[in-house]
Design a protein around this motif. Structure first.
Motif, PDB file in Angstrom:
ATOM      1  N   LEU A 133      34.672  40.616 -17.133  1.00  0.00           N
ATOM      2  CA  LEU A 133      33.749  39.518 -17.409  1.00  0.00           C
ATOM      3  C   LEU A 133      32.433  40.021 -17.987  1.00  0.00           C
ATOM      4  CD1 LEU A 133      34.297  37.207 -14.314  1.00  0.00           C
ATOM      5  CD2 LEU A 133      35.095  36.852 -16.644  1.00  0.00           C
ATOM      6  N   GLU A 134      32.044  41.249 -17.621  1.00  0.00           N
ATOM      7  CA  GLU A 134      30.797  41.803 -18.133  1.00  0.00           C
ATOM      8  C   GLU A 134      30.877  42.062 -19.632  1.00  0.00           C
ATOM      9  OE1 GLU A 134      29.979  45.219 -15.779  1.00  0.00           O
ATOM     10  OE2 GLU A 134      29.893  44.090 -13.883  1.00  0.00           O
ATOM     11  N   THR A 135      32.088  42.180 -20.171  1.00  0.00           N
ATOM     12  CA  THR A 135      32.266  42.385 -21.613  1.00  0.00           C
ATOM     13  C   THR A 135      32.287  41.070 -22.381  1.00  0.00           C
ATOM     14  OG1 THR A 135      34.703  42.287 -21.609  1.00  0.00           O
ATOM     15  CG2 THR A 135      33.688  44.400 -21.063  1.00  0.00           C
ATOM     16  N   MET A 136      32.175  39.938 -21.666  1.00  0.00           N
ATOM     17  CA  MET A 136      32.277  38.627 -22.304  1.00  0.00           C
ATOM     18  C   MET A 136      30.987  37.822 -22.212  1.00  0.00           C
ATOM     19  SD  MET A 136      36.071  37.462 -21.003  1.00  0.00           S
ATOM     20  CE  MET A 136      37.520  38.458 -21.365  1.00  0.00           C
ATOM     21  N   THR A 137      29.908  38.449 -21.806  1.00  0.00           N
ATOM     22  CA  THR A 137      28.636  37.730 -21.730  1.00  0.00           C
ATOM     23  C   THR A 137      28.162  37.393 -23.139  1.00  0.00           C
ATOM     24  OG1 THR A 137      27.294  39.735 -21.846  1.00  0.00           O
ATOM     25  CG2 THR A 137      28.015  39.017 -19.655  1.00  0.00           C
ATOM     26  N   PRO A 138      27.354  36.355 -23.308  1.00  0.00           N
ATOM     27  CA  PRO A 138      26.827  36.027 -24.631  1.00  0.00           C
ATOM     28  C   PRO A 138      26.109  37.204 -25.300  1.00  0.00           C
ATOM     29  CG  PRO A 138      26.455  34.207 -23.148  1.00  0.00           C
ATOM     30  CD  PRO A 138      26.988  35.325 -22.305  1.00  0.00           C
ATOM     31  N   ARG A 139      25.374  37.991 -24.518  1.00  0.00           N
ATOM     32  CA  ARG A 139      24.654  39.131 -25.095  1.00  0.00           C
ATOM     33  C   ARG A 139      25.627  40.146 -25.687  1.00  0.00           C
ATOM     34  NH1 ARG A 139      23.885  44.109 -23.562  1.00  0.00           N
ATOM     35  NH2 ARG A 139      24.763  43.719 -21.489  1.00  0.00           N
ATOM     36  N   VAL A 140      26.655  40.495 -24.925  1.00  0.00           N
ATOM     37  CA  VAL A 140      27.642  41.458 -25.417  1.00  0.00           C
ATOM     38  C   VAL A 140      28.415  40.875 -26.592  1.00  0.00           C
ATOM     39  CG1 VAL A 140      29.723  42.755 -24.818  1.00  0.00           C
ATOM     40  CG2 VAL A 140      27.824  42.630 -23.194  1.00  0.00           C
ATOM     41  N   HIS A 141      28.749  39.586 -26.514  1.00  0.00           N
ATOM     42  CA  HIS A 141      29.454  38.926 -27.617  1.00  0.00           C
ATOM     43  C   HIS A 141      28.651  39.037 -28.908  1.00  0.00           C
ATOM     44  CE1 HIS A 141      32.203  35.880 -29.374  1.00  0.00           C
ATOM     45  NE2 HIS A 141      31.121  35.492 -30.026  1.00  0.00           N
TER      46      HIS A 141
END
Length: 400
Positions: free
Chosen positions: A378-386
């Motif tokens: 889930l940490e790879t799917m945050t808006p910032r990472v996106h």
């Protein structure tokens, strides 16, 4: 050179589903980062989220295929929307390909395959995000709606052409085939696409046979909204929650029957063609109809598990990941894309067969689940990472 402007191309400017939501969310993320965005869509009205000083909206205000009361016009535009292609060419004309990219989010519900040549041979570097399977499958889902099962026939092969798999009637399947011929022929997609974003491994596996070996494939899952809502103490809840359309391929009716068999409380947030059948199959179930985002979060907060019983592959399963982000386990079938976020027995339960019995057994085992730990995926799917990943992809495709 840095990217200065992004043309986001979408069937819809209004927020009416997952595909439009991702397109609109991407526009906002880019605009908030200081990048100019032109949001080009066929159908409106534009969502208020597109009201931003860095976002320009061009909406043709044409009805989409399903809502157009002129059915002959809808059929023609669905196969080849000349006005949409003409206007898009006008919009992108004159922009510097070194600092501008074109990003398309679907075409099948309003834009039509006419925008294909602009993506494959237009003046700007372009990328296409697959939100479904329309690039290959005539009905967009690799799903046989007559048999209610995943379809493994070769798209546009003899078996495909001679099988009525459509949700409506054979004549509509024939029209879909005509559109697919236009997609693969004068539309030049997917084979002519240079860069494509896929949002799950499930989707990539299904689409690989139809993609050119020269197409660069980029993995970028949908962004998961961050909410201030607290983590859910799911063990003290008794609601098994379904969120989405109540259509056959979504498995709602199977869930209703499985919930009754398992003796658990089923709540359906959404609406659709199977609503009455669901009520009849499980009179104790609660059907709320469509709810606001805040109301959806309230229901997630009351849930013991989010049930995602979709019978087709799906491409991502956004509501499943949103539930996981709140600490709510997910129960789903192994074949659909939401399963990629579920570790069996840890943050949810997976069942192997699309049957009432298999789902009912999983529902009965929900009490065995323990409190969810941190979830790195889930940490790879945050808006910032996106946004960071999206900008890297834009930079890559803009290089000569």
């Amino acid at each position: 050179m840095p990217i200065e402007r992004v043309f986001i191309v979408s069937d819809f400017a209004e927020l009416n589903g997952g595909q439009a939501k991702v397109a609109i969310d991407s526009a906002r993320l880019l605009a908030d980062a200081g990048i100019a965005v032109t949001f080009f869509a066929v159908s409106g009205p534009p969502d208020e989220a597109l009201e931003h000083p860095k976002i320009d909206v061009t909406c043709l205000n044409q009805p989409d295929i399903l809502s157009d009361t002129n059915r002959l016009r809808a059929m023609g535009r669905g196969i080849w929307n000349r006005e949409a292609a003409h206007r898009l060419r006008q919009e992108i004309g004159g922009f510097d390909p070194k600092t501008t990219v074109l990003h398309a989010h679907g075409y099948a519900k309003a834009l039509s395959p006419s925008v294909g040549p602009i993506l494959t041979d237009g003046p700007l570097p372009s990328i296409y995000t697959m939100h479904e399977y329309f690039l290959a499958c005539p009905n967009g889902g690799f799903y046989d709606y007559q048999k209610n099962e995943i379809c493994t026939r070769k798209a546009l092969g003899i078996d495909c052409l001679t099988t009525n798999c459509d949700v409506r009637k054979p004549a509509h399947k024939a029209w879909r085939v005509a559109r697919q011929v236009a997609t693969w022929g004068p539309g030049r997609i997917p084979r002519g696409l240079k860069d494509v974003i896929y949002i799950s491994e499930t989707q990539r596996r299904a689409m690989t046979p139809y993609m050119s070996p020269n197409t660069r494939m980029h993995y970028l899952p949908n962004p998961i909204e961050q909410t201030d809502a607290p983590k859910v103490d799911f063990k003290n809840n008794n609601v098994f929650l379904f969120i989405g359309r109540l259509n056959p391929e979504k498995g709602g009716l199977m869930f209703a029957k499985a919930a009754k068999k398992a003796g658990v409380k089923a709540v359906f947030v959404g609406d659709g063609a199977e609503a009455d059948q669901i009520r009849a199959a499980n009179p104790d179930a609660i059907l709320t109809g469509w709810q606001t985002p805040a109301q959806v979060q309230e229901w997630i907060g009351k849930s013991k598990a989010l049930v995602f019983p979709s019978l087709w592959y799906e491409t991502f399963g956004l509501v499943a990941f949103e539930a996981l982000a709140r600490g709510v386990p997910v129960i789903c079938g192994e074949w659909n894309a939401a399963s990629e976020g579920v570790e069996h027995g840890v943050n949810g339960l997976l069942y192997k067969e699309p049957t009432i019995e298999a789902l009912a057994l999983s529902l009965s085992k929900a009490d065995e689940l323990k409190e969810l730990e941190s979830q790195p995926l889930l940490e790879t799917m945050t808006p910032r990472v996106h946004l960071e990943k999206l900008l890297r992809i834009y930079h890559e495709i803009s290089q000569p």
